[in-house]
Design a protein around this motif. Structure first.
Motif, PDB file in Angstrom:
ATOM      1  N   SER A  21      84.274  42.035  87.382  1.00  0.00           N
ATOM      2  CA  SER A  21      83.761  43.099  88.246  1.00  0.00           C
ATOM      3  C   SER A  21      82.335  43.500  87.895  1.00  0.00           C
ATOM      4  CB  SER A  21      84.666  44.334  88.161  1.00  0.00           C
ATOM      5  OG  SER A  21      84.555  44.946  86.893  1.00  0.00           O
ATOM      6  N   ASN A  22      81.610  43.953  88.900  1.00  0.00           N
ATOM      7  CA  ASN A  22      80.269  44.504  88.669  1.00  0.00           C
ATOM      8  C   ASN A  22      80.312  45.704  87.739  1.00  0.00           C
ATOM      9  OD1 ASN A  22      78.796  42.750  90.382  1.00  0.00           O
ATOM     10  ND2 ASN A  22      79.399  43.924  92.180  1.00  0.00           N
ATOM     11  N   LEU A  23      81.339  46.531  87.875  1.00  0.00           N
ATOM     12  CA  LEU A  23      81.430  47.737  87.059  1.00  0.00           C
ATOM     13  C   LEU A  23      81.567  47.385  85.588  1.00  0.00           C
ATOM     14  CD1 LEU A  23      81.537  50.811  86.991  1.00  0.00           C
ATOM     15  CD2 LEU A  23      83.999  50.681  87.413  1.00  0.00           C
ATOM     16  N   HIS A  24      82.371  46.377  85.284  1.00  0.00           N
ATOM     17  CA  HIS A  24      82.513  45.943  83.887  1.00  0.00           C
ATOM     18  C   HIS A  24      81.181  45.434  83.351  1.00  0.00           C
ATOM     19  CE1 HIS A  24      84.515  44.370  80.312  1.00  0.00           C
ATOM     20  NE2 HIS A  24      83.855  43.229  80.503  1.00  0.00           N
ATOM     21  N   GLN A  25      80.471  44.675  84.178  1.00  0.00           N
ATOM     22  CA  GLN A  25      79.164  44.168  83.757  1.00  0.00           C
ATOM     23  C   GLN A  25      78.168  45.306  83.552  1.00  0.00           C
ATOM     24  OE1 GLN A  25      78.746  40.934  82.943  1.00  0.00           O
ATOM     25  NE2 GLN A  25      80.937  40.785  83.442  1.00  0.00           N
ATOM     26  N   PHE A  26      78.260  46.339  84.370  1.00  0.00           N
ATOM     27  CA  PHE A  26      77.367  47.488  84.205  1.00  0.00           C
ATOM     28  C   PHE A  26      77.680  48.220  82.897  1.00  0.00           C
ATOM     29  CE2 PHE A  26      76.225  51.989  84.996  1.00  0.00           C
ATOM     30  CZ  PHE A  26      74.863  51.825  85.261  1.00  0.00           C
ATOM     31  N   LYS A  28      78.857  46.861  80.198  1.00  0.00           N
ATOM     32  CA  LYS A  28      78.279  46.021  79.144  1.00  0.00           C
ATOM     33  C   LYS A  28      76.762  46.235  79.058  1.00  0.00           C
ATOM     34  CE  LYS A  28      79.563  41.723  78.837  1.00  0.00           C
ATOM     35  NZ  LYS A  28      79.934  40.327  79.226  1.00  0.00           N
ATOM     36  N   HIS A  29      76.141  46.379  80.214  1.00  0.00           N
ATOM     37  CA  HIS A  29      74.693  46.629  80.280  1.00  0.00           C
ATOM     38  C   HIS A  29      74.338  47.939  79.563  1.00  0.00           C
ATOM     39  CE1 HIS A  29      70.673  47.008  82.104  1.00  0.00           C
ATOM     40  NE2 HIS A  29      71.013  48.230  82.487  1.00  0.00           N
ATOM     41  N   ILE A  30      75.139  48.980  79.774  1.00  0.00           N
ATOM     42  CA  ILE A  30      74.888  50.264  79.117  1.00  0.00           C
ATOM     43  C   ILE A  30      75.221  50.182  77.627  1.00  0.00           C
ATOM     44  CG2 ILE A  30      75.514  52.717  79.056  1.00  0.00           C
ATOM     45  CD1 ILE A  30      73.864  51.885  81.507  1.00  0.00           C
ATOM     46  N   ASN A  31      76.308  49.490  77.291  1.00  0.00           N
ATOM     47  CA  ASN A  31      76.711  49.391  75.886  1.00  0.00           C
ATOM     48  C   ASN A  31      75.689  48.644  75.042  1.00  0.00           C
ATOM     49  OD1 ASN A  31      79.040  50.839  76.284  1.00  0.00           O
ATOM     50  ND2 ASN A  31      80.400  49.068  76.350  1.00  0.00           N
ATOM     51  N   MET A  32      74.932  47.752  75.648  1.00  0.00           N
ATOM     52  CA  MET A  32      73.877  47.036  74.921  1.00  0.00           C
ATOM     53  C   MET A  32      72.764  47.975  74.477  1.00  0.00           C
ATOM     54  SD  MET A  32      73.576  43.490  77.121  1.00  0.00           S
ATOM     55  CE  MET A  32      72.122  42.945  76.215  1.00  0.00           C
ATOM     56  N   GLN A  33      72.751  49.184  75.062  1.00  0.00           N
ATOM     57  CA  GLN A  33      71.738  50.174  74.695  1.00  0.00           C
ATOM     58  C   GLN A  33      72.246  51.147  73.633  1.00  0.00           C
ATOM     59  OE1 GLN A  33      70.063  51.940  78.327  1.00  0.00           O
ATOM     60  NE2 GLN A  33      70.677  50.110  79.456  1.00  0.00           N
ATOM     61  N   GLY A  34      73.406  50.833  73.044  1.00  0.00           N
ATOM     62  CA  GLY A  34      73.894  51.650  71.938  1.00  0.00           C
ATOM     63  C   GLY A  34      75.131  52.463  72.224  1.00  0.00           C
ATOM     64  N   GLU A  35      75.653  52.406  73.449  1.00  0.00           N
ATOM     65  CA  GLU A  35      76.880  53.136  73.774  1.00  0.00           C
ATOM     66  C   GLU A  35      78.098  52.250  73.465  1.00  0.00           C
ATOM     67  OE1 GLU A  35      76.629  56.216  74.477  1.00  0.00           O
ATOM     68  OE2 GLU A  35      74.495  56.292  74.965  1.00  0.00           O
ATOM     69  N   ASN A  57      69.014  53.312  85.030  1.00  0.00           N
ATOM     70  CA  ASN A  57      69.677  52.041  84.743  1.00  0.00           C
ATOM     71  C   ASN A  57      70.285  51.433  86.004  1.00  0.00           C
ATOM     72  OD1 ASN A  57      70.024  51.003  81.773  1.00  0.00           O
ATOM     73  ND2 ASN A  57      69.963  53.240  81.638  1.00  0.00           N
ATOM     74  N   LEU A  58      70.777  52.286  86.888  1.00  0.00           N
ATOM     75  CA  LEU A  58      71.340  51.797  88.143  1.00  0.00           C
ATOM     76  C   LEU A  58      70.262  51.101  88.969  1.00  0.00           C
ATOM     77  CD1 LEU A  58      73.935  51.803  89.960  1.00  0.00           C
ATOM     78  CD2 LEU A  58      72.946  53.813  91.078  1.00  0.00           C
ATOM     79  N   TRP A  59      69.084  51.712  89.030  1.00  0.00           N
ATOM     80  CA  TRP A  59      67.949  51.109  89.741  1.00  0.00           C
ATOM     81  C   TRP A  59      67.696  49.700  89.216  1.00  0.00           C
ATOM     82  CZ3 TRP A  59      63.861  53.903  92.725  1.00  0.00           C
ATOM     83  CH2 TRP A  59      62.796  53.086  93.076  1.00  0.00           C
ATOM     84  N   GLN A  60      67.681  49.574  87.888  1.00  0.00           N
ATOM     85  CA  GLN A  60      67.402  48.289  87.254  1.00  0.00           C
ATOM     86  C   GLN A  60      68.536  47.294  87.492  1.00  0.00           C
ATOM     87  OE1 GLN A  60      66.959  48.590  83.009  1.00  0.00           O
ATOM     88  NE2 GLN A  60      66.808  46.380  82.699  1.00  0.00           N
ATOM     89  N   TYR A  61      69.773  47.741  87.301  1.00  0.00           N
ATOM     90  CA  TYR A  61      70.924  46.841  87.416  1.00  0.00           C
ATOM     91  C   TYR A  61      71.078  46.304  88.834  1.00  0.00           C
ATOM     92  CZ  TYR A  61      75.722  45.115  87.302  1.00  0.00           C
ATOM     93  OH  TYR A  61      76.837  44.329  87.404  1.00  0.00           O
ATOM     94  N   CYS A  62      70.839  47.142  89.821  1.00  0.00           N
ATOM     95  CA  CYS A  62      71.008  46.743  91.226  1.00  0.00           C
ATOM     96  C   CYS A  62      69.764  46.105  91.825  1.00  0.00           C
ATOM     97  CB  CYS A  62      71.430  47.954  92.062  1.00  0.00           C
ATOM     98  SG  CYS A  62      73.062  48.595  91.636  1.00  0.00           S
TER      99      CYS A  62
END
Length: 664
Positions: A21-26, A28-35, A57-62
């Motif tokens: 899913s896109n949500l799972h990938q998002f 992971k994207h946030i967790n790479m920043q320390g979450e 981050n949403l702007w960047q991810y999408c």
């Protein structure tokens, strides 16, 4: 609803589905920043507490196309203090972008892939590639520019949901102009009430359309509207139906769509990038209690929110086939067409969803390999009543999400979807509205679905339930509110100083968006909807949502539909129920007793109507929503201010005969 309904999920996504899913990938994207988020509720809370980081981050991810700038908030803090768009929080004040540019960005990757699949009830079909859409957008853009349309001008569509409508909107918004639309079933007075307020420079219309096997000529209505609204300088007519005897006369007065397409050569589409908080769409409230409110939505807020809802909440991915049954007079049209920005193919149907038979939309879904099927709860109710089972007739192997909105989706309808449509399906009961051109409560593809519940608030939205004292409550009914700012909050009402805007949403609680829904937040984090709070019944001081009554009454085989309102009597309120009977049935003593028994045993004695009457039809808006307030006004001998907003206003005359009746 029993505790069992909310304790055990009716559906869980597989681990494979979650991982893809896109949500799972998002996450992971946030967790790479320390979450270190693991659940949707973790991400939701973070998105509320860290709004700046979430939306950036949403702007960047999408992959939003445009200049974002360094500043997210114009004033540094998200707040609603003055309720004036010029002094409220300004989202992304440095950003510059264009709506059409974002929707057509996928054309550069796969220009020959299909972008729109269209079918109508006359079995006419059309398929357009991304390149074909770009070519037509370029031509219509040139025509609009030649006729003086530019940034800030208003262009109107009085059209069915069809490819030409999407193209006209994209051409309009590519120039930084404002698009507004309504469907052709609206009468001349209703259209003038809407378009007359916003003064469009150009009108797109069609010569006619068909619905439920009947043909409706539009040429006289088009001319009346063009003559009534002085701002309209040019009219473009799409010959959706075969030419009529009067068409030559009409042709002399307006531009013809096909003639425009043949008068210019396609070029590269030009995109006028404008501010994030500049107007994009004007939508309209139903107008059943007065003049429709003209709600203005921003370019950036619409793009960013629709990308969030489509990609993270509905898991729309490139090449997905997205279908939503809607008209151009409902905000779900705007929501649907925005799916192009995610690289999806729009699947469009124009006509009655039950004509020539119940299978028409499911045949389309199967043939078009639809992955997201969007509809209304009322359609699912009608499908269940007709005893049509899509799972028995159609192979829906591509279908992964079903969205339902427009009214409450009852627990038994969840059962119907999973038993009669598809067992492995993300059922998203979503709710928001024209006010935000999006959803406050929406689906979540990585979490379970619970029977009778909307899954969760949307990311970035601090949605809560308030009691009458303005306190947050759980497992208790109250008012749906939002406690924080968000990019897609409307810019305001067209030509409004801010007073009507403030009164519509912030009068009830300080610095809090009050949405007007009667809801309950559950321990699962989801929400149960009971109806609109302004139509909540209160017999003997007990709060009753009208949806609780409809859930039981509409299931009876003798009842096609119903509407319930309160009648004020001696300082109390008694419930009055109007029913539309199915063919060959009468409202006799036996049926009245059955209705009362069902409500008494499955709800409570307070739910039992004091009065029950049969009427020929149930009054609704053009988009199919019940007009309980109008019925209540008639029942109390008051005049309904705007009958033009009601699809079947003559039925109010039937109701008026009961204005002075006593209990049956």
């Amino acid at each position: 609803m029993s505790s069992q309904d909310t304790a055990t999920p009716i559906w869980k996504p597989s681990s494979q589905r979650i991982q893809a899913s896109n949500l799972h990938q998002f996450i992971k994207h946030i967790n790479m920043q320390g979450e270190a988020f693991e659940t949707y509720s973790d991400l939701l809370q973070w998105s509320i507490e860290n709004a700046k980081h979430f939306w950036s981050n949403l702007w960047q991810y999408c992959d939003v196309i445009g200049f974002k700038g360094d500043c997210i908030y114009g004033e540094g803090v998200a707040r609603w203090e003055s309720f004036s768009p010029s002094r409220d929080t300004i989202w992304f004040p440095q950003a510059r972008l264009n709506y059409a540019e974002n929707l057509l960005s996928y054309a550069f990757q796969e220009p020959e892939s299909v972008a729109i699949l269209f079918r109508n009830e006359r079995a006419e079909e059309q398929s357009l590639t991304w390149q074909q859409i770009c070519d037509q957008v370029s031509i219509v853009q040139q025509w609009l520019k030649q006729n003086g349309v530019g940034t800030g001008d208003v262009v109107a569509g009085y059209l069915p949901h069809m490819p030409e409508t999407v193209i006209a909107m994209l051409a309009t918004t590519s120039l930084g102009a404002i698009w507004t639309s309504t469907s052709p079933d609206f009468g001349v007075d209703s259209v003038n009430e809407r378009f007359g307020q916003v003064q469009p420079k150009v009108l797109f219309c069609c010569n006619g359309y068909s619905f439920n096997g009947k043909v409706f000529d539009m040429e006289d209505k088009n001319l009346q509207i063009a003559d009534s609204i002085a701002s309209i300088q040019h009219v473009c007519c799409i010959h959706y139906l075969a030419m009529t005897e009067n068409s030559e006369e009409i042709k002399d007065k307006v531009h013809d769509w096909e003639s425009i397409l043949s008068s210019y050569l396609p070029r590269t589409v030009e995109y006028q990038r404008i501010g994030f908080n500049e107007p994009l769409f004007i939508l309209y409230s139903s107008g059943t209690t007065g003049k429709p409110k003209c709600i203005v939505h921003s370019v950036g807020g619409t793009i960013l929110n629709h990308l969030k809802e489509h990609q993270l909440h509905c898991d729309i991915q490139p090449r997905d086939r997205v279908f939503y049954y809607t008209t151009c007079g409902w905000m779900m049209w705007n929501w649907h067409v925005s799916a192009l920005a995610s690289g999806a193919t729009l699947v469009i149907y124009d006509g009655s969803p039950m004509y020539p038979s119940e299978n028409v939309l499911w045949e389309l879904a199967e043939r078009s390999q639809v992955s997201l099927f969007g509809t209304s709860a009322k359609y699912l109710e009608a499908l269940e009543k007709s005893q049509y089972s899509p799972i028995q007739h159609h192979e829906l192997k591509y279908l992964k999400t079903l969205c339902s909105t427009g009214s409450v989706l009852y627990p038994n309808q969840f059962d119907f979807v999973y038993s009669q449509i598809k067992t492995d399906l993300h059922l998203a009961s979503i709710s928001g509205g024209t006010d935000i051109c999006g959803c406050f409560v929406i689906g979540n593809p990585i979490s379970p679905v619970f029977r009778g519940e909307c899954q969760a608030p949307g990311l970035g939205l601090n949605v809560q339930v308030f009691n009458e004292q303005g306190q947050t409550v759980v497992n208790q009914r109250g008012e749906l509110v939002c406690l924080n700012s968000f990019p897609n909050q409307p810019l305001g009402f067209w030509r409004d100083s801010g007073e009507r805007y403030h009164k519509a949403y912030w009068d009830k609680y300080p610095n809090t968006w009050h949405h007007g829904d009667d809801v309950e937040k559950t321990t699962n984090g989801g929400l149960i909807f009971y109806g609109r709070s302004d139509t909540t019944l209160n017999p003997g001081g007990v709060r009753i949502g009208t949806a609780e009554i409809y859930q039981q009454v509409n299931r009876l085989p003798q009842i096609k539909d119903s509407i319930a309102v309160g009648r004020s009597v001696d300082g109390d309120e008694r419930v009055v129920l109007f029913v539309q009977l199915d063919d060959d049935h009468l409202l006799d003593d036996a049926l009245i007793a059955r209705i009362k028994l069902e409500l008494k045993t499955k709800c409570s004695p307070r739910h039992v109507p004091a009065e029950i009457y049969a009427i020929s039809d149930i009054p609704k808006t053009k988009s199919g929503k019940l007009v309980e307030m109008a019925v209540k006004q008639v029942l109390h001998g008051k005049e309904v201010k705007n009958k033009g907003a009601i699809a079947n206003p003559l039925v109010l005359e039937e109701i008026a005969q009961y204005a002075i009746q006593t209990a049956c």
